[in-house]
Design a protein around this motif. Sequence first.
Motif, mmCIF file in Angstrom:
data_model
loop_
_atom_site.group_PDB
_atom_site.id
_atom_site.type_symbol
_atom_site.label_atom_id
_atom_site.label_comp_id
_atom_site.label_asym_id
_atom_site.label_seq_id
_atom_site.Cartn_x
_atom_site.Cartn_y
_atom_site.Cartn_z
ATOM 1 N N ILE A 1 13.049 -23.490 -47.593
ATOM 2 C CA ILE A 1 12.336 -22.565 -46.726
ATOM 3 C C ILE A 1 11.616 -21.555 -47.617
ATOM 4 O O ILE A 1 12.210 -20.959 -48.515
ATOM 5 C CB ILE A 1 13.269 -21.872 -45.704
ATOM 6 N N ARG A 2 10.320 -21.402 -47.367
ATOM 7 C CA ARG A 2 9.502 -20.516 -48.182
ATOM 8 C C ARG A 2 9.483 -19.105 -47.613
ATOM 9 O O ARG A 2 9.896 -18.866 -46.477
ATOM 10 C CB ARG A 2 8.091 -21.083 -48.290
ATOM 11 N N THR B 1 7.682 -21.465 -43.885
ATOM 12 C CA THR B 1 7.474 -22.905 -43.792
ATOM 13 C C THR B 1 8.649 -23.647 -44.416
ATOM 14 O O THR B 1 9.319 -23.128 -45.310
ATOM 15 C CB THR B 1 6.175 -23.329 -44.481
ATOM 16 N N THR B 2 8.900 -24.848 -43.933
ATOM 17 C CA THR B 2 10.072 -25.615 -44.355
ATOM 18 C C THR B 2 9.701 -27.032 -44.772
ATOM 19 O O THR B 2 8.661 -27.566 -44.345
ATOM 20 C CB THR B 2 11.103 -25.696 -43.218
ATOM 21 N N ASN B 3 10.548 -27.616 -45.608
ATOM 22 C CA ASN B 3 10.443 -29.016 -45.991
ATOM 23 C C ASN B 3 11.849 -29.598 -46.053
ATOM 24 O O ASN B 3 12.809 -28.884 -46.343
ATOM 25 C CB ASN B 3 9.761 -29.189 -47.355
ATOM 26 N N SER C 1 16.901 -22.297 -41.828
ATOM 27 C CA SER C 1 16.333 -21.090 -41.227
ATOM 28 C C SER C 1 16.780 -19.884 -42.037
ATOM 29 O O SER C 1 17.604 -20.005 -42.948
ATOM 30 C CB SER C 1 16.777 -20.957 -39.767
#
Length: 112
Positions: free
Chosen positions: A50-51, A55-57, A68
Amino acid sequence: VQLQASGGGLVQAGGSPRLSCVISGGGFSFNAVDWYRQAPGKQRELVARIRIGGTTNYWAGQGRFTISRDNAQNTVYLQMNSLKPEDTAVYYCNRSPSVVPWGQGTQVTVSS
């Protein structure tokens, strides 16, 4: 900066534990937080990221895991659903891209 994972334990297949990663000494003053896992006899692998912008990957557990963050609590979570025995591993968190010394991680054992 220190990142400490917790929340693991013995879970039945299909269970839904939530792991926590508490960040101390710096808050979210870096680009991203990653969750990793290391299964017995295997190399550590990246699970999710999570940045700072949210945003997530995902690299493992797609569709079953959700990463989260709670900025107020300086905590990043990994919600794991529908666990499988192959998810058994020690789970770690660290910052990205500049990792800090690894904590002890938290063991997740999934029984079939």
